[in-house]
Design a protein around this motif. Structure first.
Motif, short mmCIF file in Angstrom:
data_model
loop_
_atom_site.label_atom_id
_atom_site.label_comp_id
_atom_site.label_asym_id
_atom_site.label_seq_id
_atom_site.Cartn_x
_atom_site.Cartn_y
_atom_site.Cartn_z
N ALA A 4 1.07 -1.38 -0.02
CA ALA A 4 0.15 0.03 0.02
C ALA A 4 0.73 1.29 0.11
CB ALA A 4 -0.92 -0.05 1.40
N THR A 5 1.99 1.18 -0.63
CA THR A 5 2.82 2.42 -0.48
C THR A 5 2.31 3.50 -1.31
OG1 THR A 5 4.33 1.50 -2.18
CG2 THR A 5 5.05 0.89 -0.01
N ASP A 6 1.30 3.50 -2.52
CA ASP A 6 1.02 4.45 -3.14
C ASP A 6 -0.09 5.34 -2.28
OD1 ASP A 6 2.51 3.40 -5.23
OD2 ASP A 6 0.78 2.50 -6.38
N ASP A 7 -0.80 4.56 -1.24
CA ASP A 7 -1.61 5.46 -0.42
C ASP A 7 -1.59 4.87 1.04
OD1 ASP A 7 -3.67 7.01 0.34
OD2 ASP A 7 -5.23 6.18 -1.15
N PRO A 8 -0.39 5.30 1.61
CA PRO A 8 -0.40 4.85 2.91
C PRO A 8 -1.44 5.32 4.10
CG PRO A 8 1.39 6.36 2.62
CD PRO A 8 0.74 6.06 1.20
N THR A 9 -2.00 6.61 3.50
CA THR A 9 -3.20 7.14 4.29
C THR A 9 -4.25 6.24 4.32
OG1 THR A 9 -2.28 9.51 4.13
CG2 THR A 9 -4.56 9.20 4.69
N ALA A 10 -4.59 5.83 3.25
CA ALA A 10 -5.74 4.86 3.18
C ALA A 10 -5.47 3.66 3.73
CB ALA A 10 -6.06 4.50 1.65
N PHE A 11 -4.31 2.99 3.95
CA PHE A 11 -3.99 1.75 4.81
C PHE A 11 -4.23 1.97 6.33
CE2 PHE A 11 -0.78 -0.05 7.49
CZ PHE A 11 -0.89 -1.65 7.38
N TRP A 12 -3.77 3.24 6.78
CA TRP A 12 -3.85 3.46 8.18
C TRP A 12 -5.25 3.83 8.52
CZ3 TRP A 12 -0.63 1.27 11.18
CH2 TRP A 12 0.92 1.43 10.48
N ASN A 13 -6.00 4.42 7.82
CA ASN A 13 -7.44 4.61 7.82
C ASN A 13 -8.12 3.30 8.15
OD1 ASN A 13 -7.49 7.36 7.94
ND2 ASN A 13 -8.07 7.53 5.84
N ALA A 14 -7.75 2.35 7.24
CA ALA A 14 -8.46 1.02 7.28
C ALA A 14 -7.93 0.20 8.39
CB ALA A 14 -8.17 0.06 5.91
N TYR A 15 -6.66 0.39 8.76
CA TYR A 15 -5.94 -0.35 9.92
C TYR A 15 -6.60 0.02 11.24
CZ TYR A 15 -1.86 -1.67 12.98
OH TYR A 15 -1.33 -2.04 13.88
N TRP A 16 -7.03 1.27 11.33
CA TRP A 16 -7.35 1.76 12.55
C TRP A 16 -9.17 1.76 12.85
CZ3 TRP A 16 -4.48 1.41 16.47
CH2 TRP A 16 -3.20 1.57 16.49
N ASP A 17 -9.60 1.77 11.58
CA ASP A 17 -10.97 1.55 11.64
C ASP A 17 -11.37 0.29 11.85
OD1 ASP A 17 -11.40 4.37 10.82
OD2 ASP A 17 -11.81 3.90 8.54
N LEU A 18 -10.66 -0.61 11.61
CA LEU A 18 -11.04 -2.20 11.86
C LEU A 18 -10.39 -2.77 13.10
CD1 LEU A 18 -10.60 -3.22 8.17
CD2 LEU A 18 -12.66 -3.09 9.31
N ARG A 19 -9.78 -2.02 13.84
CA ARG A 19 -8.75 -2.50 14.72
C ARG A 19 -9.47 -3.02 15.94
NH1 ARG A 19 -3.33 -4.30 14.35
NH2 ARG A 19 -2.60 -4.82 16.37
N LEU A 20 -10.36 -2.13 16.38
CA LEU A 20 -11.03 -2.48 17.62
C LEU A 20 -11.64 -4.02 17.40
CD1 LEU A 20 -11.79 -1.82 20.61
CD2 LEU A 20 -13.94 -0.64 19.59
#
Length: 203
Positions: free
Chosen positions: A35-51
């Motif tokens: 996901a190096t082309d869009d790391p912001t989208a990666f971190w949004n997904a990472y944290w949105d689903l993390r709980l």
């Protein structure tokens, strides 16, 4: 605030005793996902689903497939294994001075517990790599319990197993919402900023 000075201490883990993710570890996670082309989208997904992952609603493979689905990326089994390992590695660092404080409190006879929102895979590795965790009379990891901060039940679970009353207990966390939830149950609260401030609160 209770008129009884708390003697027991219930600690958060990451952001208090252990460090948050390293920048190097975060970069390796983004690369492992492709996901190096869009790391912001990666971190949004990472944290949105993390709980859901932290509290055991998703296991590791299901979590990483869900992150991939959010990004429109296929996540084969080999990539899932690499992501789980990279995620664990990114959370491994601890603060040795805080570890020393924990061990000192335990040796002084304080009742201390640990309450962390952490998935099972990370909890298993963290326990294996950190024998100092034995200082805690109770270790509550959300992925094993099926509940997570700031849900009231998880604080009450800890207090029951620590055999202490809320007014006898100081809860230490770096997140204000988690401290507020503990205080609503009658615990004393301390929003962690650094070790000296915590030591002053404990003295």
């Amino acid at each position: 605030m209770s008129d009884i000075e708390p003697g027991a201490v219930l600690f958060d883990l990451f952001g208090v005793i252990a460090r948050h993710q390293s920048e190097e570890g975060k970069a390796l996670l983004v690369a492992a996902m492709g996901a190096t082309d869009d790391p912001t989208a990666f971190w949004n997904a990472y944290w949105d689903l993390r709980l859901d992952y932290d509290r055991g609603g998703l296991d590791g493979p299901a979590y990483w497939r869900a992150v991939g689905d959010r990004l429109g990326l296929d996540v084969p089994l080999a990539r899932i294994s690499a992501l789980i390992e990279a995620d664990i590695e990114s959370w491994r660092a601890v603060d040795p001075e805080m570890v020393a404080l924990v061990e000192r409190l335990a040796s002084d006879g304080r009742t201390i517990g640990l309450l962390s929102n952490i998935p099972t895979e990370l909890a298993d590795r963290f326990e294996k790599d950190n024998p100092w965790l034995a200082a805690f009379s109770v270790r509550a990891f959300s992925g094993r319990l099926g509940m997570a901060k700031p849900e009231p039940e998880v604080y009450l679970w800890c207090l029951d197993r620590m055999a202490v009353a809320p007014r006898e207990t100081l809860f230490v966390d770096d997140r204000t919402e988690n401290v507020a939830a503990a205080e609503a149950l009658g615990l004393a609260g301390h929003v962690f900023t650094d070790r000296p401030a915590l030591e002053a609160r404990l003295s």
